[in-house]
Design a protein around this motif. Sequence first.
Motif, PDB file in Angstrom:
ATOM      1  N   GLU A  25      51.420  14.914  -2.140  1.00  0.00           N
ATOM      2  CA  GLU A  25      51.918  14.265  -0.561  1.00  0.00           C
ATOM      3  C   GLU A  25      52.679  12.802  -1.417  1.00  0.00           C
ATOM      4  OE1 GLU A  25      48.386  13.521   1.083  1.00  0.00           O
ATOM      5  OE2 GLU A  25      47.829  15.148   1.990  1.00  0.00           O
ATOM      6  N   LEU A  26      52.545  12.470  -2.419  1.00  0.00           N
ATOM      7  CA  LEU A  26      53.763  11.567  -2.396  1.00  0.00           C
ATOM      8  C   LEU A  26      54.916  11.491  -3.530  1.00  0.00           C
ATOM      9  CD1 LEU A  26      50.944   9.132  -5.250  1.00  0.00           C
ATOM     10  CD2 LEU A  26      51.345   8.599  -2.927  1.00  0.00           C
ATOM     11  N   PRO A  27      55.632  10.833  -2.494  1.00  0.00           N
ATOM     12  CA  PRO A  27      57.089  10.969  -2.437  1.00  0.00           C
ATOM     13  C   PRO A  27      57.667  10.310  -3.821  1.00  0.00           C
ATOM     14  CG  PRO A  27      56.593   8.907  -1.589  1.00  0.00           C
ATOM     15  CD  PRO A  27      55.775   9.344  -1.523  1.00  0.00           C
ATOM     16  N   VAL A  28      58.535  11.399  -4.467  1.00  0.00           N
ATOM     17  CA  VAL A  28      58.799  11.865  -5.963  1.00  0.00           C
ATOM     18  C   VAL A  28      60.268  11.788  -5.603  1.00  0.00           C
ATOM     19  CG1 VAL A  28      59.328  12.606  -8.225  1.00  0.00           C
ATOM     20  CG2 VAL A  28      57.235  13.370  -6.946  1.00  0.00           C
ATOM     21  N   ILE A 130      58.887  10.186 -15.066  1.00  0.00           N
ATOM     22  CA  ILE A 130      59.114  11.262 -16.291  1.00  0.00           C
ATOM     23  C   ILE A 130      60.666  11.660 -16.897  1.00  0.00           C
ATOM     24  CG2 ILE A 130      58.373  13.494 -17.378  1.00  0.00           C
ATOM     25  CD1 ILE A 130      56.123  13.694 -15.830  1.00  0.00           C
ATOM     26  N   ARG A 131      61.046  11.651 -18.319  1.00  0.00           N
ATOM     27  CA  ARG A 131      63.020  11.852 -18.405  1.00  0.00           C
ATOM     28  C   ARG A 131      63.332  12.715 -19.301  1.00  0.00           C
ATOM     29  NH1 ARG A 131      64.457   6.339 -20.623  1.00  0.00           N
ATOM     30  NH2 ARG A 131      62.503   6.540 -21.947  1.00  0.00           N
ATOM     31  N   LYS A 162      48.059  15.925 -11.444  1.00  0.00           N
ATOM     32  CA  LYS A 162      48.421  16.164 -10.342  1.00  0.00           C
ATOM     33  C   LYS A 162      50.486  15.429 -10.063  1.00  0.00           C
ATOM     34  CE  LYS A 162      44.581  16.728  -6.763  1.00  0.00           C
ATOM     35  NZ  LYS A 162      44.170  16.454  -6.284  1.00  0.00           N
ATOM     36  N   ALA A 163      49.292  14.646 -10.434  1.00  0.00           N
ATOM     37  CA  ALA A 163      50.819  13.354 -10.862  1.00  0.00           C
ATOM     38  C   ALA A 163      52.420  13.988 -11.636  1.00  0.00           C
ATOM     39  CB  ALA A 163      50.666  11.780 -11.234  1.00  0.00           C
ATOM     40  N   VAL A 164      52.133  14.655 -13.125  1.00  0.00           N
ATOM     41  CA  VAL A 164      52.847  15.058 -13.661  1.00  0.00           C
ATOM     42  C   VAL A 164      53.275  16.345 -12.869  1.00  0.00           C
ATOM     43  CG1 VAL A 164      53.250  16.373 -15.735  1.00  0.00           C
ATOM     44  CG2 VAL A 164      52.064  14.660 -15.826  1.00  0.00           C
ATOM     45  N   TRP A 165      51.884  17.024 -12.435  1.00  0.00           N
ATOM     46  CA  TRP A 165      52.802  19.028 -11.765  1.00  0.00           C
ATOM     47  C   TRP A 165      53.884  17.916 -10.228  1.00  0.00           C
ATOM     48  CZ3 TRP A 165      52.102  19.631  -6.355  1.00  0.00           C
ATOM     49  CH2 TRP A 165      52.344  20.595  -6.103  1.00  0.00           C
ATOM     50  N   ILE A 167      55.939  15.468  -9.867  1.00  0.00           N
ATOM     51  CA  ILE A 167      57.238  15.331 -10.417  1.00  0.00           C
ATOM     52  C   ILE A 167      57.712  16.548 -10.882  1.00  0.00           C
ATOM     53  CG2 ILE A 167      58.470  14.135 -12.142  1.00  0.00           C
ATOM     54  CD1 ILE A 167      56.058  12.186 -11.910  1.00  0.00           C
ATOM     55  N   LEU A 168      57.526  17.641 -11.675  1.00  0.00           N
ATOM     56  CA  LEU A 168      57.920  18.041 -12.243  1.00  0.00           C
ATOM     57  C   LEU A 168      57.931  19.586 -11.350  1.00  0.00           C
ATOM     58  CD1 LEU A 168      56.133  18.900 -15.893  1.00  0.00           C
ATOM     59  CD2 LEU A 168      58.418  17.321 -14.776  1.00  0.00           C
ATOM     60  N   VAL A 169      57.197  19.380 -10.167  1.00  0.00           N
ATOM     61  CA  VAL A 169      58.501  20.460  -9.195  1.00  0.00           C
ATOM     62  C   VAL A 169      59.425  20.311  -9.326  1.00  0.00           C
ATOM     63  CG1 VAL A 169      58.052  20.658  -6.381  1.00  0.00           C
ATOM     64  CG2 VAL A 169      56.092  20.854  -8.018  1.00  0.00           C
TER      65      VAL A 169
END
Length: 176
Positions: A25-28, A130-131, A162-165, A167-169
């Motif tokens: 639910e957090l914006p990236v 993540i870069r 979940k955070a990595v997932w 971002i990588l979406v």
Amino acid sequence: MGGRKTILILTAALAVAGCSTSAKELPVRTAYSKTAAFHEWKTFRFSSVESKSPVGAQYPRYDQMIQGALVDELTARGYIRIEDGTPDFRVAYELQFRGDTSPQAVPKGGGAEPMARSYAGSTPTGSLTIRMLDPATSEDLWSGHLANLKVTAIESQKQLDKAVWRILVEFPPITG
């Protein structure tokens, strides 16, 4: 009376659900190079660029969790991690916590109990960036940043996965 009670219960349930925030639910925030040929990328390697955050050095467990989640997510998408040779892109990441707070976890060197830390709240809040870098120039070709990430000592692996997932979406960007 029964209808009013049902509405009150539904309203309370929605309010409670709205108070809990999951990583999805957090914006990236993302940024990317419009000239990068993302669709041609097949191989990756982690960058040797040192993190600016002391979290990875002081808490290598979080570093390992993030790196493991990145490998899992990228390989599930068909990318291949290589150890030798030149990859199509390098991966760098940084986990930071607000202010001088650090996560509550077993410190480097071991220890039976997590170190006690003072926090503004009961759960430390941080951000994960993540870069994806050009292997020759270290130029940022893509970056994703997730703020307001909550990491607890008990569910840290699940929360970082979940955070990595999340971002990588957003990776690779849709270019056309």
